[in-house]
Design a protein around this motif. Structure first.
Motif, PDB file in Angstrom:
ATOM      1  N   LYS A 204      -2.291   9.570   2.049  1.00  0.00           N
ATOM      2  CA  LYS A 204      -2.366   8.165   1.655  1.00  0.00           C
ATOM      3  C   LYS A 204      -1.246   7.264   2.191  1.00  0.00           C
ATOM      4  O   LYS A 204      -1.384   6.049   2.152  1.00  0.00           O
ATOM      5  N   VAL A 205      -0.141   7.818   2.646  1.00  0.00           N
ATOM      6  CA  VAL A 205       1.014   6.999   3.036  1.00  0.00           C
ATOM      7  C   VAL A 205       1.265   7.177   4.530  1.00  0.00           C
ATOM      8  O   VAL A 205       1.445   8.289   5.008  1.00  0.00           O
ATOM      9  N   TRP A 206       1.260   6.047   5.247  1.00  0.00           N
ATOM     10  CA  TRP A 206       1.459   6.120   6.697  1.00  0.00           C
ATOM     11  C   TRP A 206       2.675   5.324   7.167  1.00  0.00           C
ATOM     12  O   TRP A 206       3.068   5.440   8.304  1.00  0.00           O
ATOM     13  N   ASP A 207       3.265   4.531   6.297  1.00  0.00           N
ATOM     14  CA  ASP A 207       4.309   3.614   6.750  1.00  0.00           C
ATOM     15  C   ASP A 207       5.733   4.051   6.399  1.00  0.00           C
ATOM     16  O   ASP A 207       6.668   3.285   6.566  1.00  0.00           O
ATOM     17  N   MET A 208       5.922   5.290   5.901  1.00  0.00           N
ATOM     18  CA  MET A 208       7.278   5.774   5.617  1.00  0.00           C
ATOM     19  C   MET A 208       7.314   7.292   5.694  1.00  0.00           C
ATOM     20  O   MET A 208       6.288   7.955   5.586  1.00  0.00           O
ATOM     21  N   SER A 209       8.526   7.792   5.895  1.00  0.00           N
ATOM     22  CA  SER A 209       8.696   9.248   5.962  1.00  0.00           C
ATOM     23  C   SER A 209       8.540   9.839   4.560  1.00  0.00           C
ATOM     24  O   SER A 209       8.587   9.128   3.551  1.00  0.00           O
ATOM     25  N   PHE A 210       8.397  11.155   4.500  1.00  0.00           N
ATOM     26  CA  PHE A 210       8.248  11.811   3.203  1.00  0.00           C
ATOM     27  C   PHE A 210       9.501  11.625   2.359  1.00  0.00           C
ATOM     28  O   PHE A 210       9.415  11.378   1.153  1.00  0.00           O
ATOM     29  N   ASP A 211      10.685  11.709   2.981  1.00  0.00           N
ATOM     30  CA  ASP A 211      11.933  11.500   2.240  1.00  0.00           C
ATOM     31  C   ASP A 211      12.012  10.088   1.668  1.00  0.00           C
ATOM     32  O   ASP A 211      12.438   9.892   0.531  1.00  0.00           O
ATOM     33  N   GLU A 212      11.592   9.097   2.456  1.00  0.00           N
ATOM     34  CA  GLU A 212      11.581   7.717   1.956  1.00  0.00           C
ATOM     35  C   GLU A 212      10.595   7.581   0.791  1.00  0.00           C
ATOM     36  O   GLU A 212      10.892   6.922  -0.212  1.00  0.00           O
TER      37      GLU A 212
ATOM     38  N   LYS B 289       9.588   9.964  -1.290  1.00  0.00           N
ATOM     39  CA  LYS B 289      10.138  10.638  -2.469  1.00  0.00           C
ATOM     40  C   LYS B 289      11.216   9.786  -3.122  1.00  0.00           C
ATOM     41  O   LYS B 289      11.252   9.661  -4.349  1.00  0.00           O
ATOM     42  N   GLU B 290      12.090   9.196  -2.314  1.00  0.00           N
ATOM     43  CA  GLU B 290      13.170   8.366  -2.843  1.00  0.00           C
ATOM     44  C   GLU B 290      12.600   7.164  -3.606  1.00  0.00           C
ATOM     45  O   GLU B 290      13.040   6.852  -4.711  1.00  0.00           O
ATOM     46  N   LYS B 291      11.608   6.507  -3.017  1.00  0.00           N
ATOM     47  CA  LYS B 291      10.984   5.351  -3.660  1.00  0.00           C
ATOM     48  C   LYS B 291      10.263   5.786  -4.938  1.00  0.00           C
ATOM     49  O   LYS B 291      10.371   5.126  -5.977  1.00  0.00           O
ATOM     50  N   ASN B 292       9.531   6.875  -4.881  1.00  0.00           N
ATOM     51  CA  ASN B 292       8.795   7.371  -6.035  1.00  0.00           C
ATOM     52  C   ASN B 292       9.740   7.767  -7.168  1.00  0.00           C
ATOM     53  O   ASN B 292       9.490   7.463  -8.327  1.00  0.00           O
ATOM     54  N   ASN B 293      10.845   8.423  -6.848  1.00  0.00           N
ATOM     55  CA  ASN B 293      11.808   8.835  -7.866  1.00  0.00           C
ATOM     56  C   ASN B 293      12.514   7.627  -8.474  1.00  0.00           C
ATOM     57  O   ASN B 293      12.839   7.637  -9.658  1.00  0.00           O
ATOM     58  N   ALA B 294      12.748   6.579  -7.693  1.00  0.00           N
ATOM     59  CA  ALA B 294      13.381   5.365  -8.215  1.00  0.00           C
ATOM     60  C   ALA B 294      12.462   4.706  -9.243  1.00  0.00           C
ATOM     61  O   ALA B 294      12.927   4.214 -10.272  1.00  0.00           O
ATOM     62  N   VAL B 295      11.174   4.716  -8.991  1.00  0.00           N
ATOM     63  CA  VAL B 295      10.208   4.137  -9.941  1.00  0.00           C
ATOM     64  C   VAL B 295      10.200   4.951 -11.228  1.00  0.00           C
ATOM     65  O   VAL B 295      10.188   4.396 -12.323  1.00  0.00           O
TER      66      VAL B 295
ATOM     67  N   ARG C 111       2.497  18.059  -4.989  1.00  0.00           N
ATOM     68  CA  ARG C 111       1.518  16.986  -5.201  1.00  0.00           C
ATOM     69  C   ARG C 111       1.953  15.697  -4.506  1.00  0.00           C
ATOM     70  O   ARG C 111       1.127  14.980  -3.946  1.00  0.00           O
ATOM     71  N   GLN C 112       3.259  15.404  -4.562  1.00  0.00           N
ATOM     72  CA  GLN C 112       3.770  14.231  -3.848  1.00  0.00           C
ATOM     73  C   GLN C 112       3.494  14.370  -2.357  1.00  0.00           C
ATOM     74  O   GLN C 112       3.079  13.414  -1.706  1.00  0.00           O
ATOM     75  N   TYR C 113       3.736  15.560  -1.836  1.00  0.00           N
ATOM     76  CA  TYR C 113       3.517  15.783  -0.406  1.00  0.00           C
ATOM     77  C   TYR C 113       2.046  15.610  -0.045  1.00  0.00           C
ATOM     78  O   TYR C 113       1.717  14.952   0.948  1.00  0.00           O
ATOM     79  N   ASP C 114       1.149  16.195  -0.857  1.00  0.00           N
ATOM     80  CA  ASP C 114      -0.290  16.040  -0.594  1.00  0.00           C
ATOM     81  C   ASP C 114      -0.687  14.570  -0.608  1.00  0.00           C
ATOM     82  O   ASP C 114      -1.450  14.122   0.250  1.00  0.00           O
ATOM     83  N   TYR C 115      -0.187  13.824  -1.577  1.00  0.00           N
ATOM     84  CA  TYR C 115      -0.500  12.398  -1.654  1.00  0.00           C
ATOM     85  C   TYR C 115       0.039  11.687  -0.417  1.00  0.00           C
ATOM     86  O   TYR C 115      -0.655  10.893   0.208  1.00  0.00           O
ATOM     87  N   TRP C 116       1.286  11.991  -0.065  1.00  0.00           N
ATOM     88  CA  TRP C 116       1.929  11.345   1.091  1.00  0.00           C
ATOM     89  C   TRP C 116       1.140  11.626   2.376  1.00  0.00           C
ATOM     90  O   TRP C 116       0.895  10.728   3.173  1.00  0.00           O
ATOM     91  N   VAL C 117       0.729  12.870   2.569  1.00  0.00           N
ATOM     92  CA  VAL C 117       0.006  13.256   3.784  1.00  0.00           C
ATOM     93  C   VAL C 117      -1.296  12.468   3.924  1.00  0.00           C
ATOM     94  O   VAL C 117      -1.643  12.031   5.019  1.00  0.00           O
TER      95      VAL C 117
END
Length: 77
Positions: A33-41, A43-49, A25-31
């Motif tokens: 909705k998110v254009w300014d960071m890599s998937f690893d970045e 995930k790291e930001k999301n897990n920190a939250v 689900r994170q990957y689907d959202y990233w693909v």
């Protein structure tokens, strides 16, 4: 499945299944909705939250007490 329950592996299977589904689900959202960071970045930001939103034992106890009070005061019509 009965054998997984019998040997105590069912909880591990469920945990792994949920982790895989969350990552999908994170990957689907990233693909989409998110254009300014890599998937690893991402995930790291999301897990920190998620880590910062940990609920303490005191908060859990207060929530349980409040829920019990609500149920005890419930008067069906």
């Amino acid at each position: 499945m009965n054998q997984m329950i019998h040997c105590g592996c069912f909880a591990e299977f469920i945990d792994e299944f949920i982790a895989d589904e969350n990552e999908r689900r994170q990957y689907d959202y990233w693909v989409h909705k998110v254009w300014d960071m890599s998937f690893d970045e991402f995930k790291e930001k999301n897990n920190a939250v998620q880590d910062s939103s940990f609920i303490s034992e005191e908060e859990v106890g207060a929530t349980v007490k409040e829920s019990i009070d609500l149920l005890n005061n419930f008067k069906p019509q």
